[in-house]
Motif scaffolding. Structure first.
Motif, PDB file in Angstrom:
ATOM      1  N   LYS A  75       0.821  -1.205   0.000  1.00  0.00           N
ATOM      2  CA  LYS A  75       0.000   0.000   0.000  1.00  0.00           C
ATOM      3  C   LYS A  75       0.863   1.267   0.000  1.00  0.00           C
ATOM      4  O   LYS A  75       0.459   2.286  -0.541  1.00  0.00           O
ATOM      5  N   ASP A  76       2.042   1.193   0.620  1.00  0.00           N
ATOM      6  CA  ASP A  76       2.900   2.379   0.696  1.00  0.00           C
ATOM      7  C   ASP A  76       3.684   2.603  -0.590  1.00  0.00           C
ATOM      8  O   ASP A  76       3.845   3.742  -1.036  1.00  0.00           O
ATOM      9  N   GLN A  77       4.206   1.512  -1.150  1.00  0.00           N
ATOM     10  CA  GLN A  77       5.215   1.671  -2.202  1.00  0.00           C
ATOM     11  C   GLN A  77       4.680   1.542  -3.618  1.00  0.00           C
ATOM     12  O   GLN A  77       5.235   2.143  -4.532  1.00  0.00           O
ATOM     13  N   VAL A  78       3.658   0.703  -3.808  1.00  0.00           N
ATOM     14  CA  VAL A  78       3.240   0.462  -5.185  1.00  0.00           C
ATOM     15  C   VAL A  78       2.368   1.604  -5.670  1.00  0.00           C
ATOM     16  O   VAL A  78       1.404   1.998  -5.026  1.00  0.00           O
ATOM     17  N   ARG A  79       2.741   2.177  -6.809  1.00  0.00           N
ATOM     18  CA  ARG A  79       1.885   3.196  -7.409  1.00  0.00           C
ATOM     19  C   ARG A  79       1.751   2.854  -8.894  1.00  0.00           C
ATOM     20  O   ARG A  79       2.171   1.785  -9.324  1.00  0.00           O
ATOM     21  N   PHE A  80       1.172   3.744  -9.642  1.00  0.00           N
ATOM     22  CA  PHE A  80       0.959   3.458 -11.043  1.00  0.00           C
ATOM     23  C   PHE A  80       1.858   4.354 -11.879  1.00  0.00           C
ATOM     24  O   PHE A  80       2.036   5.537 -11.563  1.00  0.00           O
ATOM     25  N   CYS A  81       2.456   3.760 -12.916  1.00  0.00           N
ATOM     26  CA  CYS A  81       3.363   4.452 -13.831  1.00  0.00           C
ATOM     27  C   CYS A  81       2.640   5.692 -14.402  1.00  0.00           C
ATOM     28  O   CYS A  81       1.485   5.585 -14.833  1.00  0.00           O
ATOM     29  N   THR A  82       3.314   6.814 -14.412  1.00  0.00           N
ATOM     30  CA  THR A  82       2.681   8.054 -14.889  1.00  0.00           C
ATOM     31  C   THR A  82       2.536   8.075 -16.407  1.00  0.00           C
ATOM     32  O   THR A  82       1.806   8.902 -16.950  1.00  0.00           O
ATOM     33  N   VAL A  83       3.234   7.170 -17.099  1.00  0.00           N
ATOM     34  CA  VAL A  83       3.147   7.119 -18.558  1.00  0.00           C
ATOM     35  C   VAL A  83       2.100   6.100 -19.011  1.00  0.00           C
ATOM     36  O   VAL A  83       1.172   6.424 -19.750  1.00  0.00           O
ATOM     37  N   CYS A  84       2.253   4.840 -18.529  1.00  0.00           N
ATOM     38  CA  CYS A  84       1.414   3.761 -19.077  1.00  0.00           C
ATOM     39  C   CYS A  84       0.387   3.228 -18.078  1.00  0.00           C
ATOM     40  O   CYS A  84      -0.445   2.407 -18.430  1.00  0.00           O
ATOM     41  N   PHE A  85       0.497   3.624 -16.791  1.00  0.00           N
ATOM     42  CA  PHE A  85      -0.455   3.204 -15.742  1.00  0.00           C
ATOM     43  C   PHE A  85      -0.353   1.732 -15.360  1.00  0.00           C
ATOM     44  O   PHE A  85      -1.275   1.167 -14.777  1.00  0.00           O
TER      45      PHE A  85
ATOM     46  N   GLU B  60       8.413   6.683 -10.426  1.00  0.00           N
ATOM     47  CA  GLU B  60       7.620   7.541 -11.302  1.00  0.00           C
ATOM     48  C   GLU B  60       7.128   6.763 -12.532  1.00  0.00           C
ATOM     49  O   GLU B  60       5.963   6.812 -12.890  1.00  0.00           O
ATOM     50  N   GLN B  61       8.081   6.025 -13.163  1.00  0.00           N
ATOM     51  CA  GLN B  61       7.741   5.233 -14.343  1.00  0.00           C
ATOM     52  C   GLN B  61       7.992   3.752 -14.073  1.00  0.00           C
ATOM     53  O   GLN B  61       8.863   3.396 -13.279  1.00  0.00           O
ATOM     54  N   CYS B  62       7.265   2.886 -14.786  1.00  0.00           N
ATOM     55  CA  CYS B  62       7.451   1.444 -14.586  1.00  0.00           C
ATOM     56  C   CYS B  62       8.713   0.976 -15.308  1.00  0.00           C
ATOM     57  O   CYS B  62       9.294   1.700 -16.120  1.00  0.00           O
TER      58      CYS B  62
END
Lengths: 197, 197
Positions: A50-60, A66-68
């Protein structure tokens, strides 16, 4: 039925998808008997996700920065863009080892019954990526079901006027399958898409 | 296949019993999308289970204090003692609502192939409970399989000379079942145990 924490654990596990009451009980007793270090590791990774995983700002796609990983990889071709519904579809395509382009994750499919329209998906973000002119072919790899087909059709209608080639994954008989067990729609598609040998 | 924490979570979930790679992935994405409060609750209860759950010093059922809920209940009769393999068997018997006596949880069954003998089970503790003379009937409710039968036979041989009635749960056709689908051993047992109507 149980006292305190073990019952709480069974209840919490039973809320996970695909975990029924019997499996929840089985997992809970496995955890009770497990090495405390293993259980701590599982508890920690739950919090970390929940803290670390986010979604890539380019491809989601899912990402930890910031990016995958795929968007950061300079060896991936920006000429081919594969549109999928979910991050797990990226993994499925990657596993084939056939595709060296980039991805765009919509975050679902158009589903009027559940009130999900194009505005709930990353369609606007897809259009702005295509605006750069780098993409030569857009491969629509949404699921081969009603919602996936509707989403693919919708995106194809938007993109075709831009002069970008739009393709859809082939439908047909699964490799290793049995012709007699194929449903009539799949078999129909396999006929339609037949190729000279 | 995924980056960082989400892959770690999939790996950890995949180690739980009955959770395959596909279910682990499904649960991981469910957790990623879930309310952070729900995930924290699951992580906390995992830690709490290891800290708080212990085994009843009398019957070895799961408990949160010195003695379990059933052993603490003065309305339960000490004349009937039901011997089971695991805490989940206590829950199964309790669910019937038929039994108002007490329990003794062995912690497994005799299994020579896995090197589990009577010394690995709470058999000595059972014998010392029986020494008080309060128990009038010992009900052997171990599983109706090879290991459970062997364990029941072993305990029956030890206890019978003490003048305590020893009984075993009836074997026969499951209620709501179909005679034609019963295996031959179960059907044989049902014949053996037939009753006048």
């Amino acid at each position: 039925m149980y006292e305190g924490a073990i019952q709480d654990l069974i209840d919490e596990l039973g809320r996970l998808p695909g975990v029924g009451p019997k499996s929840a009980q089985r997992i809970a007793f496995h955890i009770l008997a497990a090495d405390p270090a293993d259980v701590t590791r599982l508890a920690n990774v739950l919090n970390r996700v929940k803290d670390q995983v986010r979604f890539c700002t380019v491809c989601f796609n899912v990402a930890e920065s910031e990016q995958c990983r795929i968007c950061r990889d300079p060896r991936r071709s920006g000429e081919y863009l594969c549109v999928v519904e979910e991050p797990k579809d990226v993994v499925a395509v990657e596993r084939t080892g056939e595709f060296r382009g980039r991805y765009h994750v919509l975050g679902g499919a158009i589903n009027p019954l559940e009130g999900i329209g194009p505005d709930h998906l990353k369609v606007r973000e897809l259009m702005s990526r295509l605006g750069s002119g780098e993409v030569k072919e857009l491969i629509l790899a949404t699921d081969p079901n009603t919602e996936g087909e509707a989403t693919a059709t919708y995106i194809a209608l938007l993109v075709k006027p831009m002069g970008i080639a739009v393709t859809r994954l082939a439908s047909g008989l699964p490799v290793g399958g049995d012709l007699e067990y194929a449903d009539e729609i799949t078999l129909g598609r396999a006929f339609e898409g037949r190729r000279a040998v």
